[in-house]
Design a protein around this motif. Structure first.
Motif, PDB file in Angstrom:
ATOM      1  N   THR A 168      19.196  20.822   5.643  1.00 56.28           N
ATOM      2  CA  THR A 168      18.406  21.251   4.495  1.00 56.28           C
ATOM      3  C   THR A 168      18.683  20.447   3.234  1.00 56.28           C
ATOM      4  N   PRO A 169      19.949  20.166   2.857  1.00 56.88           N
ATOM      5  CA  PRO A 169      20.173  19.346   1.655  1.00 56.88           C
ATOM      6  C   PRO A 169      19.522  17.974   1.741  1.00 56.88           C
ATOM      7  N   LEU A 170      19.608  17.331   2.905  1.00 59.01           N
ATOM      8  CA  LEU A 170      18.985  16.021   3.072  1.00 59.01           C
ATOM      9  C   LEU A 170      17.465  16.119   2.957  1.00 59.01           C
ATOM     10  N   LEU A 171      16.870  17.124   3.583  1.00 58.12           N
ATOM     11  CA  LEU A 171      15.416  17.279   3.530  1.00 58.12           C
ATOM     12  C   LEU A 171      14.939  17.560   2.110  1.00 58.12           C
ATOM     13  N   LEU A 172      15.704  18.329   1.352  1.00 56.68           N
ATOM     14  CA  LEU A 172      15.323  18.612  -0.030  1.00 56.68           C
ATOM     15  C   LEU A 172      15.406  17.361  -0.895  1.00 56.68           C
ATOM     16  N   GLU A 173      16.393  16.511  -0.638  1.00 54.95           N
ATOM     17  CA  GLU A 173      16.464  15.241  -1.357  1.00 54.95           C
ATOM     18  C   GLU A 173      15.267  14.359  -1.017  1.00 54.95           C
ATOM     19  N   MET A 174      14.869  14.351   0.239  1.00 54.82           N
ATOM     20  CA  MET A 174      13.691  13.589   0.636  1.00 54.82           C
ATOM     21  C   MET A 174      12.436  14.138  -0.029  1.00 54.82           C
ATOM     22  N   ALA A 175      12.342  15.456  -0.123  1.00 51.18           N
ATOM     23  CA  ALA A 175      11.181  16.055  -0.787  1.00 51.18           C
ATOM     24  C   ALA A 175      11.138  15.657  -2.256  1.00 51.18           C
ATOM     25  N   ALA A 176      12.303  15.621  -2.912  1.00 49.20           N
ATOM     26  CA  ALA A 176      12.355  15.188  -4.308  1.00 49.20           C
ATOM     27  C   ALA A 176      12.012  13.702  -4.427  1.00 49.20           C
ATOM     28  N   ASP A 177      12.444  12.902  -3.459  1.00 49.93           N
ATOM     29  CA  ASP A 177      12.068  11.482  -3.442  1.00 49.93           C
ATOM     30  C   ASP A 177      10.554  11.327  -3.367  1.00 49.93           C
ATOM     31  N   ASP A 178       9.934  12.088  -2.482  1.00 51.20           N
ATOM     32  CA  ASP A 178       8.478  11.999  -2.321  1.00 51.20           C
ATOM     33  C   ASP A 178       7.760  12.366  -3.612  1.00 51.20           C
ATOM     34  N   HIS A 179       8.271  13.367  -4.309  1.00 44.57           N
ATOM     35  CA  HIS A 179       7.652  13.755  -5.579  1.00 44.57           C
ATOM     36  C   HIS A 179       7.754  12.625  -6.593  1.00 44.57           C
ATOM     37  N   ALA A 180       8.919  11.991  -6.680  1.00 43.69           N
ATOM     38  CA  ALA A 180       9.098  10.893  -7.633  1.00 43.69           C
ATOM     39  C   ALA A 180       8.227   9.697  -7.275  1.00 43.69           C
ATOM     40  N   LEU A 181       8.026   9.470  -5.969  1.00 41.88           N
ATOM     41  CA  LEU A 181       7.236   8.312  -5.538  1.00 41.88           C
ATOM     42  C   LEU A 181       5.749   8.476  -5.812  1.00 41.88           C
ATOM     43  N   ARG A 182       5.316   9.679  -6.162  1.00 40.23           N
ATOM     44  CA  ARG A 182       3.908   9.851  -6.531  1.00 40.23           C
ATOM     45  C   ARG A 182       3.585   9.150  -7.841  1.00 40.23           C
ATOM     46  N   PHE A 183       4.594   8.970  -8.669  1.00 39.07           N
ATOM     47  CA  PHE A 183       4.357   8.432 -10.016  1.00 39.07           C
ATOM     48  C   PHE A 183       5.130   7.153 -10.297  1.00 39.07           C
ATOM     49  N   HIS A 184       6.046   6.761  -9.407  1.00 32.36           N
ATOM     50  CA  HIS A 184       6.896   5.606  -9.683  1.00 32.36           C
ATOM     51  C   HIS A 184       7.001   4.718  -8.454  1.00 32.36           C
ATOM     52  N   ALA A 185       7.299   3.448  -8.696  1.00 37.18           N
ATOM     53  CA  ALA A 185       7.366   2.467  -7.621  1.00 37.18           C
ATOM     54  C   ALA A 185       8.585   2.714  -6.731  1.00 37.18           C
ATOM     55  N   ARG A 186       8.459   2.356  -5.473  1.00 36.00           N
ATOM     56  CA  ARG A 186       9.539   2.550  -4.515  1.00 36.00           C
ATOM     57  C   ARG A 186      10.778   1.749  -4.911  1.00 36.00           C
TER      58      ARG A 186
END
Length: 305
Positions: A218-236
């Motif tokens: 779960t901690p890893l998946l939540l970090e990935m979910a936060a990454d996906d949110h940031a990638l909506r507005f910022h470059a990889r």
């Protein structure tokens, strides 16, 4: 007794078999939010099915008399014989509910204890920030004069995003905005609540594969979910570079750091994106996650009636 055997098998399937399949599922890292929902669905399913199975083992005989609330509970096998017009539960009914109640109340008790500890730790950090931190309206964050580059958030009602002076020195403007978006995703998504649930369940059932894997994944998946949110507005590249710069930075207890668990896995995922799972896949997982806790109840009542 056949009902008890079926419910026990279902609890074993959910608690000891399905977790290994979910850990190996390729779609989980492609749709982390859906995967978190799947883990939560398994947790609730195990508690419901285990409690009902134990209840049916305790109850040797059942009389299916529909008489008010006790009649309904009797039909579903939750209490013993319910006599028509009798709305007062017998002592044997209360005693029979103790075992299932323990299975339900044990994780709930750990949840309250874990939440209390986490809240106290966050309050200590907030008190410290009031002394050593300075608000920065430009970043909507609190700046701490510390050389080690670190960015983290303190979730909860008095949520804060904290940035050290070292992070400001090494991150460019776009990189800083990307990592701040990552931290705000944790706050807006209430990710700390999911961590509390898996932590409490893991402490309640420490030897259960479901508890162990849910606590790890779960901690890893939540970090990935936060990454996906940031990638909506910022470059990889901006987010990946920021993670490398602040990943080793310290994060206090009860905080969620930008580095987070599985940094190398997340970096590979950010820089080599994969297609999201098909719509039918994640819709099916969502439906199964919601339906899984209801199956033991439907089977118990349907079989009894």
């Amino acid at each position: 007794m056949s009902t008890a055997v079926t419910l026990t098998c279902y609890a074993l399937l959910v608690g000891a078999v399905v977790p290994y399949l979910l850990v190996r599922a390729r779609w989980a890292h492609q749709a982390p939010t859906v995967a978190v929902l799947a883990w939560l669905g398994l947790i609730v399913s195990f508690v419901v099915s285990a409690a009902l199975a134990l209840n049916h083992v305790v109850l040797a005989e059942q009389q299916h008399v529909h008489s008010g609330l006790l009649g309904l509970l009797s039909a579903c096998g939750v209490v013993a014989e319910a006599r028509a017009g009798d709305m007062t539960p017998a002592f044997s009914d209360v005693a029979a509910l103790l075992g299932p109640a323990i299975i339900v109340l044990l994780p709930l008790g750990w949840l309250l204890r874990t939440a209390r500890r986490s809240r106290r730790a966050r309050q200590r950090q907030l008190d410290m920030l009031a002394l050593v931190g300075s608000p920065a309206a430009a970043y909507d964050a609190t700046i701490v004069e510390h050389d080690a580059p670190a960015v983290y958030c303190l979730p909860g009602r008095a949520c804060r995003v904290v940035v050290t002076r070292g992070a400001l020195d090494v991150l460019s403007g776009p990189q800083l905005r990307a990592v701040l978006a990552h931290e705000r995703a944790h706050i807006e998504g209430r990710h700390h609540l999911f961590l509390l649930v898996t932590e409490a369940f893991g402490r309640a059932f420490p030897g259960l594969p479901l508890a162990r894997h849910a606590r790890q994944q779960t901690p890893l998946l939540l970090e990935m979910a936060a990454d996906d949110h940031a990638l909506r507005f910022h470059a990889r590249e901006e987010l990946a570079t920021a993670m490398c710069e602040v990943g080793p930075g310290p994060a206090p207890q009860a905080a969620m750091g930008a580095g987070g668990p599985g940094a190398l896995i997340r970096l590979r995922r950010i820089l080599t994106p994969q297609a999201r799972p098909r719509r039918a896949t994640w819709v099916g997982v969502v439906v199964a996650s919601v339906a899984a806790p209801l199956l033991p109840l439907l089977f118990t009542c349907g079989h009894a009636v």
